[in-house]
Design an enzyme around this catalytic site. Structure first.
Site, short mmCIF file in Angstrom:
data_model
loop_
_atom_site.label_atom_id
_atom_site.label_comp_id
_atom_site.label_asym_id
_atom_site.label_seq_id
_atom_site.Cartn_x
_atom_site.Cartn_y
_atom_site.Cartn_z
N GLU A 117 0.83 -1.21 0.00
CA GLU A 117 0.00 0.00 0.00
C GLU A 117 0.86 1.26 0.00
O GLU A 117 0.48 2.28 -0.58
CB GLU A 117 -0.97 0.00 1.19
N GLU A 135 -0.29 -0.86 -10.02
CA GLU A 135 0.13 -2.11 -9.39
C GLU A 135 1.63 -2.35 -9.61
O GLU A 135 2.29 -3.00 -8.79
CB GLU A 135 -0.70 -3.27 -9.95
ZN ZN Z 1 -2.41 -3.09 -5.17
#
Ligand code: ZN
Length: 497
Positions: free
Chosen positions: A264, A293
């Site tokens: 995160e 990502e």
């Molecule tokens: Zn993620």
């Protein structure tokens, strides 16, 4: 008299404020809101979202867009790119009738609790009628958005602009060829218990303190962020100056909160790094889910599961957990955090088998959208693919077809972006290290300034200014390429197993 561009910026800033307000309501809903507030909160969020949608699809946006001559602006300027992105969003939003949006929102609102119930009971039949409705809706959604080759392309595009089903399929072919033999070789060794040291007593406050220590070293700006607890960890932001992360702690298992926090934080560093000039515009966010990502995976895996990183941080981790890790050496710990083990749950999967979980979902989604697979046959198809790719069969639907939230939220075409992120994380990281070889030595000293600086200059500052594939090309000089990722996996896990 202000220019049309100036007026558009003001108009978009208002809409952006409304969206950020919805995000803030969502953050509170998932962290501190008392349970009793749920229904009222859903209404509040729906109201503000609707006002934002109406403002955006109003004649004002279309009129202002038409009055601006993009040809007058330098093609790579923030303004030219803003007009392009807003024009694209506007056209897309205008394709969806208000009636469809309302129906979609209602259906998803009903499907989510049904899924939660079905998962708790591990009974797919409870979710089946909802998923059938979701699939009908997804096909309708694809028709409304339009596509050239395959309806799945329209759904993918919602998350990763420019990506097609055939590109995803080709990517997975390459990954299968490059990693399946390795997965099978490792599974055949039948090793168990390599990650034993990750289990035991890990007091939550110590886990939290260590996570904050690493996030600080990474460069997370606490004056523009904070960390709270939640059931399902996420990163959320209300503009670049307030980017929050959340974590869930398991006092008996170190891995989830530790790597979850690094993950995160990777997302958060991206959002905090968007340049101030893009504030309160639709460009003040990541380029796409796949690019996002790539950032979280880089900090979690390329950095956080590497040997140099732990050369610096392992003694500090031992100080946080002297009883559990005081007698465990660095090599044992390094092997533990890089254990490869076919497992049922995607979010707990290791770096290699993770992509097989995504491949399975991608193939099932395509079959469902095409109609070649009926929803009622989905659990059986799921289990057959688990057996084919991972050599295991889930004991029940809760550990199989019901484990993810995505389908209940109508998110079809979302899963492939996770694998895209894995692939791109290595492509970007290798490029950064090729240009600045000192990055690896710095990692072993707990320093990340060169890496973060490179990411800021090349990726973060641009926000959503460039299309994902365009950004990859600008940064690395070529399109997305799975080869470096496959080489990385083969080298790292070939040595470990
Ligand atoms: Zn993620």
């Amino acid at each position: 008299m202000t220019s049309a561009l100036e007026q558009l910026r003001v108009h978009l800033a208002t809409i952006r404020d409304l969206h950020d307000t919805v995000s803030l309501l969502a953050w509170d809903q998932r962290t501190y809101m008392p349970l009793g507030g749920a229904n009222t909160r859903a209404e509040q969020m729906a109201t503000v979202s609707r006002i934002a949608h109406e403002l955006f699809t109003s004649g004002t946006t279309g009129h202002l867009l038409e009055s601006i001559n993009v040809a007058d602006l330098p093609p790579d300027s923030d303004d030219a790119r803003l007009i392009e992105v807003v024009g694209y969003d506007f056209e897309k939003a205008s394709k969806l009738p208000a009636e469809f949006v309302a129906r979609q929102s209602r259906l998803r609102g009903l499907a989510n609790p049904a899924w939660q119930h079905a998962r708790a009971e591990s009974d797919f039949a409870l979710f089946q009628p909802h998923l059938e409705a979701i699939m009908d809706l997804a096909r309708e959604h694809a028709q409304l958005l339009g596509y050239t080759d395959h309806p799945y392309d329209a759904l993918l595009n919602d998350y990763e602009r420019g990506l097609t089903k055939d590109q995803v399929a080709a990517l997975f072919e390459e990954l299968k060829e490059g990693t399946l033999p390795l997965v099978r070789r490792i599974a055949a060794q039948g090793q168990t218990g390599r990650d034993a040291c990750m289990h035991g007593d890990f007091p939550e406050d110590q886990q939290e303190a260590f996570g904050k220590l690493v996030a600080s070293h990474f460069g997370y700006d606490w004056s523009r962020g904070r960390q709270d607890r939640t059931a399902h960890p996420f990163c959320i932001n209300f503009g670049r100056n307030d980017v929050r992360i959340t974590t869930r702690f398991n006092p008996q298992w170190l891995a989830p909160a530790l790597f979850g926090t690094l993950h995160e934080t990777g997302h958060a560093l991206y959002e905090q790094g968007v340049k101030p000039e893009l504030s309160r515009t639709p460009l003040e966010r990541g380029a796409s889910l796949g690019i996002h990502e790539s950032q979280s995976r880089m900090w979690e895996n390329l950095v956080g599961r590497s040997r140099p990183f732990w050369q610096f941080f392992y003694p500090k981790l031992q100080q946080h957990f002297p009883e559990r890790l005081g007698q465990v050496d660095l090599d044992t710990f390094y092997r533990a955090i890089n254990t490869v083990q076919p497992s049922f749950i995607r979010v707990e999967a290791d770096e290699i088998t993770y992509n097989l979980h995504i491949l399975l979902r991608f193939e099932l989604e395509v079959a469902l959208i095409e109609g070649s697979l009926a929803v009622k046959d989905l659990p059986e198809a799921w289990n057959a693919k688990m057996q084919e790719y991972l050599g295991i069969t889930p004991p029940d639907d809760a550990h199989g077809v019901l484990q993810d939230i995505h389908w209940s939220g109508g998110m079809l075409g979302y899963f492939p972006t996770y694998t895209l992120g894995n692939v791109l994380s290595v492509q970007f990281f290798n490029h950064a290290v090729a240009q600045h070889p000192q990055i690896v030595d710095e990692m072993a000293r707990g320093e990340f300034g060169t890496l973060l600086g490179w990411l800021r200059d090349n990726i973060h500052q641009h926000g959503r200014k460039f299309l994902p594939n365009e950004l990859v090309k600008r940064v690395t000089g070529r399109p997305m390429d799975a080869a470096p990722y496959v080489q990385y996996l083969q080298a790292k896990f070939g040595e470990l197993y």
